[in-house]
Motif scaffolding. Structure first.
Motif, mmCIF file in Angstrom:
data_model
loop_
_atom_site.group_PDB
_atom_site.id
_atom_site.type_symbol
_atom_site.label_atom_id
_atom_site.label_comp_id
_atom_site.label_asym_id
_atom_site.label_seq_id
_atom_site.Cartn_x
_atom_site.Cartn_y
_atom_site.Cartn_z
ATOM 1 N N PHE A 286 0.810 -1.219 0.000
ATOM 2 C CA PHE A 286 0.000 0.000 0.000
ATOM 3 C C PHE A 286 0.843 1.268 0.000
ATOM 4 O O PHE A 286 0.601 2.178 -0.800
ATOM 5 C CB PHE A 286 -0.930 0.005 1.225
ATOM 6 N N ASP A 287 1.857 1.316 0.843
ATOM 7 C CA ASP A 287 2.641 2.554 0.969
ATOM 8 C C ASP A 287 3.592 2.788 -0.201
ATOM 9 O O ASP A 287 4.212 3.842 -0.293
ATOM 10 C CB ASP A 287 3.419 2.564 2.285
ATOM 11 N N LYS A 289 2.550 2.149 -3.529
ATOM 12 C CA LYS A 289 1.765 2.300 -4.763
ATOM 13 C C LYS A 289 1.909 3.711 -5.318
ATOM 14 O O LYS A 289 2.117 4.662 -4.567
ATOM 15 C CB LYS A 289 0.287 1.989 -4.489
ATOM 16 N N GLN A 291 1.219 7.407 -6.577
ATOM 17 C CA GLN A 291 0.267 8.434 -6.176
ATOM 18 C C GLN A 291 -0.736 8.685 -7.304
ATOM 19 O O GLN A 291 -0.453 8.441 -8.476
ATOM 20 C CB GLN A 291 1.001 9.736 -5.839
ATOM 21 N N GLY A 349 -4.030 1.813 -6.175
ATOM 22 C CA GLY A 349 -3.744 3.004 -5.381
ATOM 23 C C GLY A 349 -4.318 4.295 -5.913
ATOM 24 O O GLY A 349 -4.099 5.359 -5.332
#
Length: 794
Positions: A286-287, A289, A291, A349
């Protein structure tokens, strides 16, 4: 691997129609420099390969020759070969010009036992098969390349392979493999140039003669396959039974088709690259992915990601958007549904896990334009107060502002005192945004378009630009603030004895939450006597309104604040507020009092305002006396209440509130119609012309109220989503107290869950009655699907 790539490069080469076969051959011939002689056969059809070998044989050892020195010799051999083939072809087709040979060929294109034919299995699948026996008058039983025997109709037959009798169906697969190995779409361009010059149409066999130098069954079927798959050089000129006659397309048409084909290939490549990006992002944690901004940075990526977004929220503006989204989903191996698109955008994301789809679907603006923000900042630095000389100085009063703890916009505050004759005087101080904005200016038009501020669990989207609303318009503790003050003196029974409306300046003393205000009321401190007077005034007002037929609809109300809503597991702060709480009663009664006084002021001075009413004729409250007071009785009454009405010329009775007239006036920063009321009242206080007539306010109200209904629906669905998400996270064995509000059908009851202030349905055991409390457990909670399943705990 080099040989394979080289062969692929040659076999897939395609040029614009204006490029002669000479250029095609030159490219392929020059490519021989990278290959050993043993690989040349792979780069050319057998007939052309023989010409190349002949040319090299005439010049001795090929290794001592350059490509350029031997090229002309090869071309001479090719031309001689072509002439020999043309003579041979002409001798074979000498009768074609008279049509006799062609007719003979067509007559031989009939289905008989042992013939090899091609047929359509369905709209997308084509198979080869051998005719086995007739099936009725017209149909035939055939055995296809998969060994399956089936009956086919004449119209399913697409090609009968010529020159084959008594074909063994076990050899079909080998025949198909040899045909596919022999296919080279670039040969069509050779044939197209030659046939275009002669303006001649051909059958598949004749084209095979031109391309392969042979019209044997295999070559004829290869020509048929090339023609049936070709969308550039040839088109069907005529169909006779199962035989198609093809004609070369005009040069301009071929050039356009080639251009389109290249464009499609480029688009397909772009699509494949984008799908690969999606697959890569999907696998990332998740962190890590990408923007959202990175997906829309480039035009080609933005178009594709936005097509998925529009598909997911059912907002595609064109068929191209739908088609693009469908292709992406198919390439990703997903079903072509809105939920698949949404889940994909979450997985890569682009959307947060808890994306508010309703907010996107309704296309509600959540940010103010740069022009509006700039205008707001200009107002804050330059605006003068036109009412400065007429403002009443009330900064000596103790003023309480009571709201939820995270309130951003503070519209109102309260003060109270007891007069010498014992009567209570209440002052409702309302923020004065009309000091900053004027009817018709850019800020006002923007606020009118929005109609209301939006309060969601995840964010607040103010009607005015944030800095203007929070810094300029809102009431602030300890600071001198502009206000419009509605002062009311009450009779001992709670009715209005007298009232005034004036521009004022105040200095709020306390900013209290409902919880802290309730605690102060309960403590009954002498130093907070003004708060005690306000509480007493609220009790008098409630009693008086009930005497006038007001209906108590107080119930439990849920409020949620989500911290870090972009996170997959954000913090959810849930509060259940009892509207019968002393502080909430106090505030609501004072707001209602203000609305009654403003309606009376407008009526007294013939001011057009949005007067609200809710007629409740023929409503017999005694019919609900058997129900327990509180949420059970309130919910039963609310279900049968008539809708609210608005009159823009004079007050109308508000039966639910028990008032002769009512105007919403206390939230001008949050509600545009409250601001309209301020415009009208302040203009009257100045003695100037009123900004709006009754008809104009009615026109504005129709649009504003429509937007307000949309926002209310959005707020309700958003709140429900986060309640279900809250319940989904709770321990599975947790028990919840619930109140039975009514029975829907048989033993299925509508419940109010006390801990979350949420209504749901569940099957309850025999003997349970309306008003009883039961215990329930959450079986399933799916916020995205708006689904909650409860089970009674016995």
């Amino acid at each position: 691997m080099m040989v394979v790539r080289s062969v692929n490069c040659c076999s897939s080469f395609c040029t614009a129609s204006s490029v002669l076969p000479l250029r095609l051959f030159r490219r392929r011939f020059h490519h021989l420099k990278t290959l050993p002689p043993s690989c040349w056969r792979l780069s050319f059809q057998p007939s052309i390969y023989r010409c190349v070998l002949s040319a090299f044989s005439n010049h001795g050892c090929c290794r001592s020759l350059s490509v350029e020195s031997v090229f002309e010799s090869v071309m001479e051999e090719l031309e001689a070969f072509r002439k020999r083939k043309l003579v041979c072809s002409a001798s074979r087709t000498a009768l074609t010009s008279s049509g006799e040979l062609l007719e003979d060929k067509l007559q031989n294109r009939t289905v008989v036992k042992g013939r090899l034919l091609e047929f359509k299995k369905d709209t997308e699948k084509v198979l080869l098969a051998v005719a086995v026996r007739p099936d009725g008058k017209k149909n035939w039983m055939v055995s296809d390349q998969n060994g399956v025997t089936s009956s086919i109709k004449p119209q399913q037959i697409t090609f009968i392979v010529p020159g084959i009798e008594n074909f063994d169906h076990q050899e079909i697969s080998d025949f198909v493999q040899r045909a596919e190995h022999n296919l080279d779409p670039t040969l069509l361009e050779f044939a197209w140039v030659e046939l275009l010059e002669k303006n001649k149409s051909v059958t598949a066999e004749e084209l095979a003669e031109i391309m392969f130098g042979s019209s044997e069954p295999l070559e004829s079927y290869c020509a048929h396959l090339l023609l049936s798959k070709d969308d550039t050089y040839f088109s069907v000129a005529e169909i006779r039974g199962s035989c198609s006659i093809y004609g070369p397309r005009p040069t301009a048409q071929v050039e356009e088709l080639t251009r389109r084909k290249l464009a499609r290939e480029a688009a397909q490549k772009e699509l494949e690259e984008f799908v690969e990006l999606l697959r890569s992002a999907k696998q990332m944690p998740f962190d890590a992915k990408p923007q959202k901004s990175s997906w829309i940075a480039e035009e080609k990526s933005r178009v594709k990601i936005e097509s998925l977004e529009c598909y997911g929220i059912d907002a595609c503006k064109t068929d191209d958007q739908k088609k693009m989204a469908g292709m992406i989903l198919k390439a990703m191996g997903l079903t072509r549904t809105a939920s698949s698109a949404v889940n994909l955008l979450i997985d890569v994301g682009y959307f947060p896990v808890h994306v508010n789809l309703d907010l996107l679907k309704l296309n509600i603006p959540t940010v103010h334009s740069d022009d509006i923000i700039s205008a707001a900042e200009s107002i804050l630095s330059e605006t003068t107060d036109t009412d400065e000389m007429d403002r009443e100085d009330l900064t000596h009063l103790k003023v309480y502002a009571i709201d939820v703890d995270e309130a951003d916009e503070l519209d109102d505050a309260l003060s109270a005192s007891r007069l010498q004759d014992g009567q209570i005087k209440v002052c409702i101080h309302v923020a004065d945004p009309a000091r900053f904005v004027q009817p018709g200016d850019a800020i006002d038009r923007n606020a009118m378009k929005r109609g209301t501020s939006i309060f969601l669990p995840t964010a607040t989207y103010p009607m005015f630009p944030e800095k203007l609303a929070m810094k300029g318009m809102s009431l602030r503790q300890g600071e001198v603030c502009n206000a419009v003050t509605v002062s009311v003196v009450l009779h001992s029974d709670g009715s209005i004895a007298e009232f005034t409306v004036s521009n004022s300046i105040i200095k709020p003393t306390y900013m209290l939450t409902y919880e802290s205000a309730s605690e102060l009321i309960h403590l009954n401190l002498q130093e907070e006597k003004e708060l005690k007077i306000l509480s007493e005034a609220a009790s008098l007002r409630l009693h008086w309104r009930r005497q006038q037929g007001a209906i108590d609809t107080a119930t439990l109300e849920t409020r949620i604040k989500v911290v870090n809503p972009e996170d997959p597991e954000p913090t959810i702060n849930l509060y259940v507020e009892d509207q019968a709480d002393p502080a909430m009663r106090l505030v609501s009664e004072m707001m209602i009092l203000c609305g009654e006084a403003v309606a009376a002021f407008g009526s007294q001075n013939n001011i057009p305002l949005p007067y609200r009413g809710q007629p409740q004729s023929n409503l017999d409250l005694s019919a609900f006396s058997h129900l327990p007071e509180g949420p059970v009785r309130s919910s039963a009454i609310l279900r049968i209440l008539r809708g609210a009405e608005i009159d823009f010329r004079k007050p109308i009775r508000h039966g639910v509130l028990g008032l002769p007239g009512y105007v919403q006036f206390t939230s001008p920063i949050r509600r545009y119609l409250d601001l309209i009321a301020h415009y009208q009242v302040k203009a009257f206080l100045r003695g100037g012309p009123l900004p709006y007539s009754a008809g104009q306010i009615e026109g504005i109200a129709s649009t504003v109220n429509m937007n307000a209904r949309i926002v209310k629906r959005l707020s309700n669905t958003s709140l429900r989503y986060w309640i279900l998400e809250f319940l989904r996270r709770q321990p599975k064995d947790k028990k919840y107290r619930a109140l039975v509000l009514k029975f829907i059908k048989d033993r299925i009851a509508a419940l109010l869950l006390f801990e979350v202030g949420y209504q749901a349905s569940v099957w309850v055991s025999v003997g349970t009655q309306v008003g009883d409390e039961v215990l329930v457990r959450v079986e399933e909670s799916h916020p995205r699907d708006d689904f909650l399943s409860l089970k009674e705990v016995i």
